[in-house]
Design a protein around this motif. Sequence first.
Motif, PDB file in Angstrom:
ATOM      1  N   ASN A 283      -3.031 -28.011  24.423  1.00 39.16           N
ATOM      2  CA  ASN A 283      -2.602 -28.919  25.488  1.00 39.16           C
ATOM      3  C   ASN A 283      -3.763 -29.071  26.476  1.00 39.16           C
ATOM      4  O   ASN A 283      -3.775 -28.460  27.541  1.00 39.16           O
ATOM      5  CB  ASN A 283      -1.364 -28.374  26.201  1.00 39.16           C
ATOM      6  N   PRO A 284      -4.756 -29.888  26.106  1.00 33.78           N
ATOM      7  CA  PRO A 284      -5.961 -29.984  26.935  1.00 33.78           C
ATOM      8  C   PRO A 284      -5.693 -30.645  28.279  1.00 33.78           C
ATOM      9  O   PRO A 284      -4.739 -31.410  28.441  1.00 33.78           O
ATOM     10  CB  PRO A 284      -6.910 -30.829  26.081  1.00 33.78           C
ATOM     11  N   SER A 285      -6.549 -30.370  29.216  1.00 31.51           N
ATOM     12  CA  SER A 285      -6.435 -30.943  30.553  1.00 31.51           C
ATOM     13  C   SER A 285      -6.715 -32.444  30.497  1.00 31.51           C
ATOM     14  O   SER A 285      -7.271 -32.972  29.529  1.00 31.51           O
ATOM     15  CB  SER A 285      -7.435 -30.274  31.501  1.00 31.51           C
ATOM     16  N   SER A 286      -6.354 -33.132  31.564  1.00 32.42           N
ATOM     17  CA  SER A 286      -6.620 -34.569  31.635  1.00 32.42           C
ATOM     18  C   SER A 286      -8.121 -34.836  31.610  1.00 32.42           C
ATOM     19  O   SER A 286      -8.579 -35.839  31.040  1.00 32.42           O
ATOM     20  CB  SER A 286      -5.991 -35.157  32.907  1.00 32.42           C
ATOM     21  N   GLU A 287      -8.901 -33.938  32.197  1.00 37.80           N
ATOM     22  CA  GLU A 287     -10.356 -34.099  32.197  1.00 37.80           C
ATOM     23  C   GLU A 287     -10.913 -33.989  30.770  1.00 37.80           C
ATOM     24  O   GLU A 287     -11.788 -34.762  30.363  1.00 37.80           O
ATOM     25  CB  GLU A 287     -11.009 -33.035  33.087  1.00 37.80           C
ATOM     26  N   ALA A 288     -10.368 -33.034  29.992  1.00 36.29           N
ATOM     27  CA  ALA A 288     -10.810 -32.866  28.601  1.00 36.29           C
ATOM     28  C   ALA A 288     -10.449 -34.088  27.762  1.00 36.29           C
ATOM     29  O   ALA A 288     -11.249 -34.563  26.950  1.00 36.29           O
ATOM     30  CB  ALA A 288     -10.198 -31.600  28.009  1.00 36.29           C
ATOM     31  N   ARG A 289      -9.240 -34.613  27.940  1.00 33.05           N
ATOM     32  CA  ARG A 289      -8.829 -35.813  27.191  1.00 33.05           C
ATOM     33  C   ARG A 289      -9.706 -37.008  27.554  1.00 33.05           C
ATOM     34  O   ARG A 289     -10.074 -37.810  26.696  1.00 33.05           O
ATOM     35  CB  ARG A 289      -7.362 -36.134  27.484  1.00 33.05           C
ATOM     36  N   LYS A 290     -10.026 -37.124  28.839  1.00 30.36           N
ATOM     37  CA  LYS A 290     -10.895 -38.215  29.297  1.00 30.36           C
ATOM     38  C   LYS A 290     -12.255 -38.121  28.620  1.00 30.36           C
ATOM     39  O   LYS A 290     -12.814 -39.136  28.175  1.00 30.36           O
ATOM     40  CB  LYS A 290     -11.032 -38.147  30.818  1.00 30.36           C
ATOM     41  N   GLN A 291     -12.796 -36.900  28.526  1.00 27.76           N
ATOM     42  CA  GLN A 291     -14.088 -36.711  27.872  1.00 27.76           C
ATOM     43  C   GLN A 291     -14.028 -37.110  26.402  1.00 27.76           C
ATOM     44  O   GLN A 291     -14.966 -37.702  25.862  1.00 27.76           O
ATOM     45  CB  GLN A 291     -14.521 -35.241  27.978  1.00 27.76           C
ATOM     46  N   TYR A 292     -12.928 -36.766  25.749  1.00 24.67           N
ATOM     47  CA  TYR A 292     -12.738 -37.081  24.329  1.00 24.67           C
ATOM     48  C   TYR A 292     -12.789 -38.585  24.092  1.00 24.67           C
ATOM     49  O   TYR A 292     -13.558 -39.085  23.261  1.00 24.67           O
ATOM     50  CB  TYR A 292     -11.399 -36.492  23.879  1.00 24.67           C
ATOM     51  N   TYR A 293     -11.984 -39.331  24.834  1.00 26.61           N
ATOM     52  CA  TYR A 293     -11.941 -40.783  24.629  1.00 26.61           C
ATOM     53  C   TYR A 293     -13.236 -41.457  25.070  1.00 26.61           C
ATOM     54  O   TYR A 293     -13.692 -42.426  24.444  1.00 26.61           O
ATOM     55  CB  TYR A 293     -10.738 -41.383  25.363  1.00 26.61           C
ATOM     56  N   LYS A 294     -13.845 -40.925  26.108  1.00 26.32           N
ATOM     57  CA  LYS A 294     -15.132 -41.458  26.548  1.00 26.32           C
ATOM     58  C   LYS A 294     -16.183 -41.262  25.457  1.00 26.32           C
ATOM     59  O   LYS A 294     -16.982 -42.168  25.173  1.00 26.32           O
ATOM     60  CB  LYS A 294     -15.568 -40.764  27.845  1.00 26.32           C
ATOM     61  N   ALA A 295     -16.165 -40.079  24.833  1.00 27.71           N
ATOM     62  CA  ALA A 295     -17.119 -39.784  23.759  1.00 27.71           C
ATOM     63  C   ALA A 295     -16.905 -40.722  22.574  1.00 27.71           C
ATOM     64  O   ALA A 295     -17.870 -41.249  21.989  1.00 27.71           O
ATOM     65  CB  ALA A 295     -16.986 -38.333  23.314  1.00 27.71           C
ATOM     66  N   LEU A 296     -15.647 -40.964  22.207  1.00 26.51           N
ATOM     67  CA  LEU A 296     -15.352 -41.854  21.088  1.00 26.51           C
ATOM     68  C   LEU A 296     -15.850 -43.273  21.361  1.00 26.51           C
ATOM     69  O   LEU A 296     -16.397 -43.936  20.473  1.00 26.51           O
ATOM     70  CB  LEU A 296     -13.849 -41.877  20.799  1.00 26.51           C
ATOM     71  N   MET A 297     -15.683 -43.740  22.569  1.00 21.84           N
ATOM     72  CA  MET A 297     -16.131 -45.083  22.902  1.00 21.84           C
ATOM     73  C   MET A 297     -17.659 -45.190  22.899  1.00 21.84           C
ATOM     74  O   MET A 297     -18.226 -46.206  22.495  1.00 21.84           O
ATOM     75  CB  MET A 297     -15.576 -45.509  24.269  1.00 21.84           C
ATOM     76  N   GLN A 298     -18.320 -44.122  23.340  1.00 22.35           N
ATOM     77  CA  GLN A 298     -19.787 -44.118  23.281  1.00 22.35           C
ATOM     78  C   GLN A 298     -20.266 -44.163  21.829  1.00 22.35           C
ATOM     79  O   GLN A 298     -21.206 -44.882  21.493  1.00 22.35           O
ATOM     80  CB  GLN A 298     -20.338 -42.865  23.966  1.00 22.35           C
ATOM     81  N   LEU A 299     -19.602 -43.403  20.968  1.00 22.99           N
ATOM     82  CA  LEU A 299     -19.983 -43.355  19.561  1.00 22.99           C
ATOM     83  C   LEU A 299     -19.645 -44.657  18.845  1.00 22.99           C
ATOM     84  O   LEU A 299     -20.368 -45.081  17.938  1.00 22.99           O
ATOM     85  CB  LEU A 299     -19.288 -42.174  18.874  1.00 22.99           C
ATOM     86  N   ARG A 300     -18.555 -45.278  19.246  1.00 22.63           N
ATOM     87  CA  ARG A 300     -18.115 -46.508  18.597  1.00 22.63           C
ATOM     88  C   ARG A 300     -19.146 -47.634  18.761  1.00 22.63           C
ATOM     89  O   ARG A 300     -19.294 -48.489  17.877  1.00 22.63           O
ATOM     90  CB  ARG A 300     -16.757 -46.948  19.182  1.00 22.63           C
ATOM     91  N   LYS A 301     -19.868 -47.634  19.840  1.00 18.80           N
ATOM     92  CA  LYS A 301     -20.876 -48.666  20.079  1.00 18.80           C
ATOM     93  C   LYS A 301     -21.997 -48.643  19.043  1.00 18.80           C
ATOM     94  O   LYS A 301     -22.753 -49.601  18.921  1.00 18.80           O
ATOM     95  CB  LYS A 301     -21.474 -48.490  21.482  1.00 18.80           C
ATOM     96  N   LEU A 302     -22.093 -47.545  18.303  1.00 22.29           N
ATOM     97  CA  LEU A 302     -23.184 -47.376  17.345  1.00 22.29           C
ATOM     98  C   LEU A 302     -22.844 -47.929  15.970  1.00 22.29           C
ATOM     99  O   LEU A 302     -23.633 -47.800  15.036  1.00 22.29           O
ATOM    100  CB  LEU A 302     -23.540 -45.885  17.231  1.00 22.29           C
TER     101      LEU A 302
END
Length: 404
Positions: A54-73
């Motif tokens: 049950n990750p924190s909201s900050e951890a979930r935010k990092q996860y989705y942010k990372a996916l969006m950064q990777l998706r641009k590639l």
Amino acid sequence: MKILHTADWHIGKKLHKHDLYADFDLFIKWLCTCISTNKVDVLLVSGDIFDLANPSSEARKQYYKALMQLRKLDCVIILTGGNHDSPAMLDAPKEILRELEMHVIGGLPPNLEDCIVPLKRNGKTEVVIAAIPFLRDSDLRNATEGSTYEDRLEAIRKGILNTFREAAEICKKNYPGVPALAMGHLFAAGSETSDSERDIQIGNQAAFNALQFGSYFKYIALGHIHKPQRISAAVPVFYSGSPIPLSFSERKDEKRLLLLDTKNGWIPANIPVPAFRKLLKISGTIEELRLKLSSLEEPFELDSLIEVELKENLYNARKIFELDELISNFHAAGYEIVKHRATFLQQIKGATELYKNSQPLEDLTPKDIFSQLIEKQKYDVETQEELKAAFNELLQEVHQSENA
């Protein structure tokens, strides 16, 4: 086709209550550059995306942010759940992510075919991935499969074996002649662990023999063990390891990612992950600690974290005081002490040992016991008297509080 293998991101991890959010942000920034430079087509992340179910909201935010950064590639991303992850949480947005060429398999689905991901180029399937997440007890055995401890272990091993065999059969049937790779998150027999790995499947005793993976899969991308290593098997079986150190036991690990180029075969190339901070473990006498802490190297991008251990031969209360004082007064730019402790090679005897063959403890006063303990140490007379006086003051305060 170029395939990059990583695992054990542990987003939200804390090291001695110190957040590692900045470490992960820097890793993702570097990872994007790595994928772009090496023209990677597929990124595999073999479990333990988060550190907590049950990750924190900050951890979930990092996860989705990372996916969006990777998706641009323009890189296909395949993530599987690990023993730290909540299958339901990871699976919740998978339909949306699939439209972005991100395949998430949080937990073992009822239909194993849903774990099979074909990778196409110009309309032709070039490689197929059996993305198998962490296999929980409930995935592997029935309630009727034995009640003894050994029966349960055997049922778990058999369940892992059957899952990978069935995945191989699906790939062979649906994609004949197409090279197949597998992802897994498990403890393979013979692998080296670190302090940050939690026990899985009955204390890791259900270790799976990697020889049982068979010879169908061209490469098996494993997660769960944080130390990068190859496992002996009929095919290349590798743990990529965690990309950042997650405990002080990992401070000497050479963190890496593994890059496969299917044109060149199935043995991956190592891509070292840069260190964003240093983890240091400093030990010695109080004098040695002072010297080491005053001669630290140039700091890294992030504050280096330090564990300090005082090691002395004989117990000495003054040394503990000096250690506490040293830690309190330590100020060095780019460094932070996150843990300290004292170890004495010749430990002081406990009160029970001192009186084991003489008077019962209940017949003695606290002052008698403390006096005996002090006399066993090599203190000078003045120090002994100071310690006894301090003890008497504490004892008086205790009596006063009891009578209040």
